[in-house]
Design a protein around this motif. Sequence first.
Motif, short mmCIF file in Angstrom:
data_model
loop_
_atom_site.label_atom_id
_atom_site.label_comp_id
_atom_site.label_asym_id
_atom_site.label_seq_id
_atom_site.Cartn_x
_atom_site.Cartn_y
_atom_site.Cartn_z
N ASP A 132 0.91 -1.38 -0.04
CA ASP A 132 0.10 0.07 -0.21
C ASP A 132 0.86 1.41 0.06
N MET A 133 0.88 1.60 -1.28
CA MET A 133 1.79 3.00 -1.34
C MET A 133 1.34 4.37 -0.43
N ASP A 134 0.04 4.34 -0.16
CA ASP A 134 -0.50 5.50 0.53
C ASP A 134 -0.03 5.45 1.84
N ALA A 135 -0.11 4.17 2.61
CA ALA A 135 0.31 3.85 3.79
C ALA A 135 1.95 3.89 3.92
N GLU A 136 2.62 3.63 2.97
CA GLU A 136 4.19 3.77 2.84
C GLU A 136 4.38 4.99 2.75
#
Length: 309
Positions: free
Chosen positions: A203-207
């Motif tokens: 998950d790029m938004d979480a990363e």
Amino acid sequence: MHISKTVTLSLVGAASTNIATAFAPCLSNTHTIRTSSPLKGYLDDLTSDLTGEDSNPIPDEESREFNKMDKSLIQNSGPGTFEDFVDFDEFDGGDGQMGVAGDGQKGLEKIGGGAALFNSKSMSAKNAWGTSSGYADQLRESDPEIDTARAQQLENWANQQEVRAKNQGLKEMADNFDAAQPSEEENWRQLAKFGVERNEEFDMDAEFGPVTAGADIEGVIELKSAVTKVATHDLYLKNPYMGFADFRAAFTSDTPMDWYVEPNEGSLMQKDDTHFTIKFKPQGPGLIEGYLVIETEDFKKTWKVMGST
């Protein structure tokens, strides 16, 4: 000089005689033997005739060169002798519209001459396949009261279904083969995606967190377009570090929805450029600004975008 009427008539008569002699065929004393063959119908068994012993087992004697008349025997542009002439009653025209040899029809086939003779029932009662599969004979043996034409119709129908099933099977085989074989365009698209698709799934938004502009601005992208029309800008970017790096390309939350970027995620390569397409499609007049952010785990790059109509 005057020529008498008697001399003129003599000359004309002689000329007429010579012309008639010139076009008369030279007939020999050889007697022509005419043979005949029994007529065959559409439902007759022709197996013995088709598989019988050849009357002339020497194929070379049936060639054109063997039967070509010698030029010394040609007289007055025609045959000078009928010594090897063979006549028979089976030839019916030979142009493909006279039926078959031996049916006794020497004129053109009369289609539509009568509703009772040439309706669909009588036409379908003929053997439409040239050879018999024996199904009609089996029907007549199992049911002696069945009509011969009806038995032949059922055999024709069975042959049609067999051919249809065979063609359908070949079509399905070809469709399955085409579906299993990738096209050249599909291969090219797969190669074009290599290095752009992500290496890892996370998950790029979480990363990366929310999309925010960086402290350093790489440049300004200015586009101008009419309302609801699309203007584009090409951007090329490499991974400044070794190997591959998964990226996210997006606009900040305060950037209007008139801006788009493709691809919005993937993998950056160190040696080859990754092609980004920035699109501007204004929904109304005025100046529309925002920020484009392309970031990986190792770096963040920001461009200011300015669009006008």
